[in-house]
Design a protein around this motif. Structure first.
Motif, PDB file in Angstrom:
ATOM      1  N   ASP A 166       0.781  -1.107  -0.033  1.00 47.51           N
ATOM      2  CA  ASP A 166       0.135  -0.004  -0.092  1.00 47.51           C
ATOM      3  C   ASP A 166       0.812   1.321   0.081  1.00 47.51           C
ATOM      4  OD1 ASP A 166      -2.315  -1.347  -0.033  1.00 47.51           O
ATOM      5  OD2 ASP A 166      -2.761  -1.164   2.037  1.00 47.51           O
ATOM      6  N   GLU A 167       1.892   1.146   0.865  1.00 51.54           N
ATOM      7  CA  GLU A 167       2.844   2.371   0.876  1.00 51.54           C
ATOM      8  C   GLU A 167       3.448   2.645  -0.706  1.00 51.54           C
ATOM      9  OE1 GLU A 167       4.961   2.726   4.699  1.00 51.54           O
ATOM     10  OE2 GLU A 167       4.159   1.018   4.956  1.00 51.54           O
ATOM     11  N   ALA A 168       3.969   1.530  -1.451  1.00 53.53           N
ATOM     12  CA  ALA A 168       4.537   1.686  -2.575  1.00 53.53           C
ATOM     13  C   ALA A 168       3.540   2.312  -3.565  1.00 53.53           C
ATOM     14  CB  ALA A 168       4.816   0.568  -3.186  1.00 53.53           C
ATOM     15  N   ASN A 169       2.128   1.814  -3.489  1.00 51.90           N
ATOM     16  CA  ASN A 169       1.186   2.391  -4.174  1.00 51.90           C
ATOM     17  C   ASN A 169       0.769   3.791  -4.178  1.00 51.90           C
ATOM     18  OD1 ASN A 169       0.604  -0.445  -5.129  1.00 51.90           O
ATOM     19  ND2 ASN A 169      -1.154  -0.506  -3.794  1.00 51.90           N
ATOM     20  N   LEU A 170       0.883   4.386  -2.805  1.00 53.51           N
ATOM     21  CA  LEU A 170       0.525   5.683  -2.399  1.00 53.51           C
ATOM     22  C   LEU A 170       1.736   6.468  -3.000  1.00 53.51           C
ATOM     23  CD1 LEU A 170      -1.048   7.598  -0.823  1.00 53.51           C
ATOM     24  CD2 LEU A 170       0.385   7.372   1.153  1.00 53.51           C
ATOM     25  N   ASP A 171       2.907   5.946  -2.872  1.00 52.60           N
ATOM     26  CA  ASP A 171       4.103   6.701  -3.605  1.00 52.60           C
ATOM     27  C   ASP A 171       3.778   7.138  -5.009  1.00 52.60           C
ATOM     28  OD1 ASP A 171       5.464   8.002  -1.446  1.00 52.60           O
ATOM     29  OD2 ASP A 171       7.508   6.871  -1.805  1.00 52.60           O
ATOM     30  N   MET A 172       3.352   6.010  -5.817  1.00 52.68           N
ATOM     31  CA  MET A 172       3.278   5.938  -7.040  1.00 52.68           C
ATOM     32  C   MET A 172       2.105   7.261  -7.362  1.00 52.68           C
ATOM     33  SD  MET A 172       2.876   3.001  -9.837  1.00 52.68           S
ATOM     34  CE  MET A 172       4.649   3.033 -10.294  1.00 52.68           C
ATOM     35  N   VAL A 173       0.986   6.961  -6.442  1.00 53.24           N
ATOM     36  CA  VAL A 173      -0.241   7.724  -6.911  1.00 53.24           C
ATOM     37  C   VAL A 173       0.516   9.301  -6.687  1.00 53.24           C
ATOM     38  CG1 VAL A 173      -2.283   8.704  -5.593  1.00 53.24           C
ATOM     39  CG2 VAL A 173      -1.908   6.484  -6.217  1.00 53.24           C
ATOM     40  N   ASN A 174       1.413   9.620  -5.749  1.00 55.68           N
ATOM     41  CA  ASN A 174       1.850  10.997  -5.410  1.00 55.68           C
ATOM     42  C   ASN A 174       2.924  11.254  -6.340  1.00 55.68           C
ATOM     43  OD1 ASN A 174      -0.109  11.499  -3.095  1.00 55.68           O
ATOM     44  ND2 ASN A 174       1.290  10.298  -1.682  1.00 55.68           N
ATOM     45  N   GLY A 175       3.212  10.420  -7.149  1.00 51.01           N
ATOM     46  CA  GLY A 175       4.369  11.111  -8.192  1.00 51.01           C
ATOM     47  C   GLY A 175       5.894  10.847  -7.836  1.00 51.01           C
ATOM     48  N   GLN A 195       6.880   0.542 -10.634  1.00 57.71           N
ATOM     49  CA  GLN A 195       7.054  -0.338  -9.801  1.00 57.71           C
ATOM     50  C   GLN A 195       6.969  -1.854  -9.954  1.00 57.71           C
ATOM     51  OE1 GLN A 195       3.918  -1.090  -6.465  1.00 57.71           O
ATOM     52  NE2 GLN A 195       2.671   0.374  -7.362  1.00 57.71           N
ATOM     53  N   VAL A 196       7.529  -2.782  -9.408  1.00 53.19           N
ATOM     54  CA  VAL A 196       7.070  -4.421  -9.559  1.00 53.19           C
ATOM     55  C   VAL A 196       6.160  -4.995  -8.418  1.00 53.19           C
ATOM     56  CG1 VAL A 196       8.206  -6.530  -9.994  1.00 53.19           C
ATOM     57  CG2 VAL A 196       9.290  -4.405 -11.174  1.00 53.19           C
ATOM     58  N   GLY A 197       5.363  -5.601  -8.759  1.00 46.71           N
ATOM     59  CA  GLY A 197       4.609  -6.318  -7.606  1.00 46.71           C
ATOM     60  C   GLY A 197       4.008  -7.379  -8.150  1.00 46.71           C
ATOM     61  N   ASP A 198       3.246  -8.285  -7.126  1.00 43.18           N
ATOM     62  CA  ASP A 198       2.561  -9.529  -7.354  1.00 43.18           C
ATOM     63  C   ASP A 198       1.732  -9.056  -8.604  1.00 43.18           C
ATOM     64  OD1 ASP A 198       1.584 -11.970  -7.342  1.00 43.18           O
ATOM     65  OD2 ASP A 198       1.060 -11.962  -5.475  1.00 43.18           O
ATOM     66  N   MET A 199       1.218  -9.748  -9.714  1.00 41.98           N
ATOM     67  CA  MET A 199       0.445  -9.587 -10.230  1.00 41.98           C
ATOM     68  C   MET A 199      -0.900  -9.474 -10.180  1.00 41.98           C
ATOM     69  SD  MET A 199       0.211 -11.194 -14.202  1.00 41.98           S
ATOM     70  CE  MET A 199      -1.090 -10.569 -15.327  1.00 41.98           C
ATOM     71  N   LEU A 200      -1.463 -10.177  -9.317  1.00 42.90           N
ATOM     72  CA  LEU A 200      -3.120 -10.200  -8.984  1.00 42.90           C
ATOM     73  C   LEU A 200      -3.348  -8.727  -8.205  1.00 42.90           C
ATOM     74  CD1 LEU A 200      -3.862 -14.076  -8.579  1.00 42.90           C
ATOM     75  CD2 LEU A 200      -4.627 -12.167 -10.234  1.00 42.90           C
ATOM     76  N   PRO A 201      -2.653  -8.444  -6.806  1.00 44.96           N
ATOM     77  CA  PRO A 201      -2.895  -7.379  -6.180  1.00 44.96           C
ATOM     78  C   PRO A 201      -2.787  -6.252  -7.112  1.00 44.96           C
ATOM     79  CG  PRO A 201      -1.572  -8.705  -4.877  1.00 44.96           C
ATOM     80  CD  PRO A 201      -1.801  -9.530  -6.269  1.00 44.96           C
ATOM     81  N   LEU A 202      -1.667  -6.151  -7.890  1.00 40.30           N
ATOM     82  CA  LEU A 202      -1.621  -4.835  -8.508  1.00 40.30           C
ATOM     83  C   LEU A 202      -2.710  -4.871  -9.699  1.00 40.30           C
ATOM     84  CD1 LEU A 202       2.122  -4.138  -9.303  1.00 40.30           C
ATOM     85  CD2 LEU A 202       0.499  -3.022  -7.979  1.00 40.30           C
ATOM     86  N   LEU A 203      -3.202  -5.670 -10.213  1.00 40.56           N
ATOM     87  CA  LEU A 203      -4.157  -5.786 -11.294  1.00 40.56           C
ATOM     88  C   LEU A 203      -5.494  -5.369 -10.470  1.00 40.56           C
ATOM     89  CD1 LEU A 203      -5.506  -6.598 -13.978  1.00 40.56           C
ATOM     90  CD2 LEU A 203      -5.945  -8.792 -13.145  1.00 40.56           C
ATOM     91  N   ASP A 204      -5.546  -5.887  -9.233  1.00 35.77           N
ATOM     92  CA  ASP A 204      -6.980  -5.357  -8.500  1.00 35.77           C
ATOM     93  C   ASP A 204      -6.968  -3.895  -8.100  1.00 35.77           C
ATOM     94  OD1 ASP A 204      -8.970  -6.361  -6.940  1.00 35.77           O
ATOM     95  OD2 ASP A 204      -8.270  -5.268  -5.315  1.00 35.77           O
ATOM     96  N   TRP A 205      -5.531  -3.448  -7.887  1.00 38.55           N
ATOM     97  CA  TRP A 205      -5.581  -1.998  -7.524  1.00 38.55           C
ATOM     98  C   TRP A 205      -5.817  -1.143  -8.701  1.00 38.55           C
ATOM     99  CZ3 TRP A 205      -1.022   1.286  -8.414  1.00 38.55           C
ATOM    100  CH2 TRP A 205      -1.117   2.626  -7.690  1.00 38.55           C
ATOM    101  N   VAL A 206      -5.367  -1.216 -10.060  1.00 40.04           N
ATOM    102  CA  VAL A 206      -5.529  -0.549 -11.061  1.00 40.04           C
ATOM    103  C   VAL A 206      -6.756  -0.639 -11.730  1.00 40.04           C
ATOM    104  CG1 VAL A 206      -3.058  -0.330 -11.700  1.00 40.04           C
ATOM    105  CG2 VAL A 206      -4.289  -1.987 -12.960  1.00 40.04           C
ATOM    106  N   THR A 207      -7.638  -1.767 -11.376  1.00 41.50           N
ATOM    107  CA  THR A 207      -8.990  -1.755 -11.844  1.00 41.50           C
ATOM    108  C   THR A 207     -10.196  -1.365 -11.022  1.00 41.50           C
ATOM    109  OG1 THR A 207      -8.766  -4.358 -11.309  1.00 41.50           O
ATOM    110  CG2 THR A 207      -8.080  -3.475 -13.714  1.00 41.50           C
ATOM    111  N   LYS A 208      -9.582  -1.693  -9.647  1.00 45.32           N
ATOM    112  CA  LYS A 208     -10.802  -1.516  -8.620  1.00 45.32           C
ATOM    113  C   LYS A 208     -10.694  -0.417  -7.585  1.00 45.32           C
ATOM    114  CE  LYS A 208     -11.905  -6.484  -8.692  1.00 45.32           C
ATOM    115  NZ  LYS A 208     -12.048  -7.748  -7.859  1.00 45.32           N
ATOM    116  N   ASN A 209      -9.620  -0.071  -7.418  1.00 51.74           N
ATOM    117  CA  ASN A 209      -9.081   1.126  -6.296  1.00 51.74           C
ATOM    118  C   ASN A 209      -9.256   2.201  -6.973  1.00 51.74           C
ATOM    119  OD1 ASN A 209      -6.891   2.951  -5.054  1.00 51.74           O
ATOM    120  ND2 ASN A 209      -7.607   1.497  -3.556  1.00 51.74           N
TER     121      ASN A 209
END
Length: 258
Positions: A162-171, A176-190
């Motif tokens: 979540d902290e990696a995702n937040l830094d990406m949102v904030n530029g 980033q590299v992550g596990d495919m399913l959680p990142l897919l969930d993040w960019v499609t549902k969050n």
């Protein structure tokens, strides 16, 4: 008198066996890796990993308690007997096998890149990404991957995904590299993920980094438990329990990735 002593001894043995059978097992998970494991608004730990773990416990006819543990300390916690198994989307790798034993995979593994929308990143070599800021969760195979593949990038590691995702949102991250399913969930549902970011490049499936899939880790001496977990996993796959949990979280069968 001898008969009485024998009867009492047998009764004591039966009580001891019953106590062992009734002993509550503890499942260690991170609680910060949605949709696999997370803590909801009421403070309850849930997610795919957790529901699979509890289904396995039910099949083994044992009561289980779920314990949250930061990722960096999750294997040390198992070895220190804070819990009896780790069900936390842990890739089965040769390096980890030096410390713990794994069950058969309970789902397949792949990693992926995510980038801000419109970033135009299409080449994934050290030369192409030299100087870029690339992030991953610390203590993971994703962190190992970016260190090995992009040594000339600026690497940032985070305690949680979540902290990696937040830094990406904030530029603050170019990639980033992550596990495919959680990142897919993040960019499609969050909402934040959908607004800022997208998956780029091909899935990363090199065995050196993703291992043999995702397994349940137990202490190396707990072979009997490992075998019971494998048997229970086969059973929940066969009777539809696994599919019911899978379909609650995913549109594909993560056991086969189809």
């Amino acid at each position: 008198m001898r008969k009485l002593i024998l009867a009492l001894a047998l009764a004591g043995t039966a009580l001891s066996s019953s106590a062992v059978a009734a002993e509550k097992l503890k499942i260690g998970t991170e609680g910060a890796y949605p949709p696999f494991n997370f803590v909801d608004s009421s403070g309850k730990i849930g997610g795919f990993d957790v529901e699979i773990g509890l289904a396995l416990c039910e099949r083994m006819k044992v009561e289980c308690e779920v314990v949250a543990q930061d990722w960096d300390g999750i294997i040390p916690g198992l070895l220190a007997k804070k819990y009896d198994m780790i069900i936390a989307s842990m890739f089965i790798t040769e390096e980890r096998k030096k410390q713990v034993a794994f069950t058969n995979p309970y789902y397949l593994a792949a990693m992926t890149h995510a980038a801000p929308k419109g970033a135009g990143i299409s080449a994934f070599s050290n030369e192409a990404l030299q100087g870029k800021v690339i992030g991953a969760q610390s203590g993971t195979t994703q962190a190992d991957y970016i260190a090995a593949v992009y040594p000339d990038a600026e690497i940032k590691l985070y305690p949680t995904q979540d902290e990696a995702n937040l830094d990406m949102v904030n530029g603050r991250l170019d990639l980033q590299v992550g596990d495919m399913l959680p990142l897919l969930d993040w960019v499609t549902k969050n909402d934040d993920g959908k607004g800022c970011c997208e998956l780029v490049g091909e899935p990363i499936t090199e065995k050196k980094f993703v291992g043999d899939g995702v397994g349940i880790a137990v202490r190396q001496e707990d072979n009997e438990m490992r075998e019971k977990l494998n048997k229970a996993l086969d059973e929940i796959r066969a009777d539809g329990t696994y599919k019911k949990i899978n379909d609650k979280y995913f549109t594909i069968d993560v056991y086969t990735m189809k």
